[in-house]
Design a protein around this motif. Structure first.
Motif: not given
Length: 376
Positions: A282-306
């Protein structure tokens, strides 16, 4: 408006046509600003390839980089193969040394340990086949490649550990019911110590490399080597007890080691089961979500699957972007999101990013038309 973007960071493809954008309809065969290895299709002769070419294609990693280097996924497979060959050599020498002592001493316990070590060496065969298959490019039938072969090898290794535990228990109970003296105890003790040291070294090596490259099967194989090390230790302790005049020392210690093997079996089975069920940290999922949220233009992260495919990760996610953005702008954000994931998530080899427009008050959800397809 929505856009899909995907990368295949693999070797060359055979057959599949270029994938198109979910919304824009243009092929994804365009340059990207980030510098990641990209697979490029290349022409093949229409004539049937020779047997030599087929064998070369099966056994040799493919690379189309200018420097002709392996990508990280193929390099991981190479490290896994190297770990298997080294451990196979070490365990082979260990088993041969123990077999020589078995012939001299007639020790049944040491014979069982030797069989364990030989079986552990042979578990490298299915795992080696899995690593070789994992190097093959995806096809029209196996669109995700052959990485799942590692999970099948992991299941085979778990079954082998279970068989080792059953054999150890049977040998211990048999010795309890029919005690027999052990001859040439010093030689048996030395051979047992050699077996323990060899297995423990192989176990540490396999587990370390397996965790570094993300191979649950190689970790399970390392745990299997550790179980055989415990069996060798049981022979050593049993020989010590027999030297002190306690005939039941060997079977009693054997039962204790059987219990230890069962604990190792539990850990190995849990790790392989989680991998088969697509479990990730689960920590890997949190890390991925945090990286995507920091991308300019991304307002929110929806469903994320690894998910793991062998020792490689793939991602699927949805991001919310400005509803007024053009398809090209949404696509650029999706590319940037994938770029961020490739940097943030170790062993990630590809991502599929779906861009959703930010909702407008009074506007219905564009995904409602899919709702009746998603209900069980």
């Amino acid at each position: 408006m929505s856009d899909r973007h995907t990368h295949g960071h693999r070797g060359h493809e055979h057959g599949p046509a270029p994938r198109t954008s979910h919304a824009s309809g243009h092929p994804h065969a365009h340059p990207h600003p980030h510098q990641h290895p990209h697979a490029h299709p290349h022409p093949h002769s229409r004539s049937s390839p020779s047997l030599r070419h087929r064998l070369s294609h099966l056994l040799t990693p493919h690379s189309h980089e200018s420097a002709d280097k392996l990508d990280s996924a193929l390099e991981s497979s190479a490290r896994g193969m190297r770990a298997l060959w080294v451990s196979l050599a070490v365990l082979g020498v260990t088993a041969l040394a123990q077999a020589a002592v078995v012939v001299v001493s007639g020790s049944v316990a040491l014979l069982g340990d030797t069989v364990h070590n030989a079986a552990d060496a042979l578990t490298a065969v299915p795992l080696g086949i899995a690593f070789v298959l994992g190097r093959r490019a995806a096809t029209r039938r196996f669109t995700y490649g052959y990485g799942r072969a590692e999970d099948l090898a992991g299941l085979a290794i778990v079954l082998t550990i279970a068989a080792s535990a059953a054999f150890a228990a049977w040998a211990a109970v048999d010795r309890l019911l029919d005690p027999r003296p052990v001859e040439h105890l010093p030689a048996v003790a030395v051979a047992a110590l050699v077996g323990f040291v060899g297995n423990e070294w192989v176990a540490r090596y396999r587990i370390r490399v397996g965790r570094e490259i993300g191979s649950a099967a190689l970790v399970a194989d390392g745990l299997h080597a550790r179980t055989d090390g415990f069996t060798s230790l049981a022979v050593l302790l049993g020989a010590g007890g027999a030297a002190l005049g306690w005939q039941l020392a060997d079977p009693v210690v054997g039962l204790a080691i059987t219990a230890a093997i069962v604990l190792v079996l539990r850990d190995a089975a849990r790790e392989v089961f989680r991998r088969v069920m697509d479990a990730v940290d689960p920590a890997l999922v949190d890390r991925a979500e945090g990286a995507v949220r920091a991308v300019p233009g991304v307002r929110e992260v929806g469903e994320l699957r690894l998910r793991w495919i062998g020792h490689r990760l793939r991602a699927e996610l949805a991001v919310v972007v400005d509803g007024e953005a053009t398809v090209r702008q949404a696509h650029a954000i999706a590319v940037a999101a994938e770029h961020a994931l490739l940097h943030a998530v170790p062993r990630l080899t590809g991502a599929l990013v779906h861009a959703d427009p930010a909702p407008v008050p009074g506007e219905s959800d564009p995904h409602l038309a899919l709702a009746h397809h998603l209900t069980a």
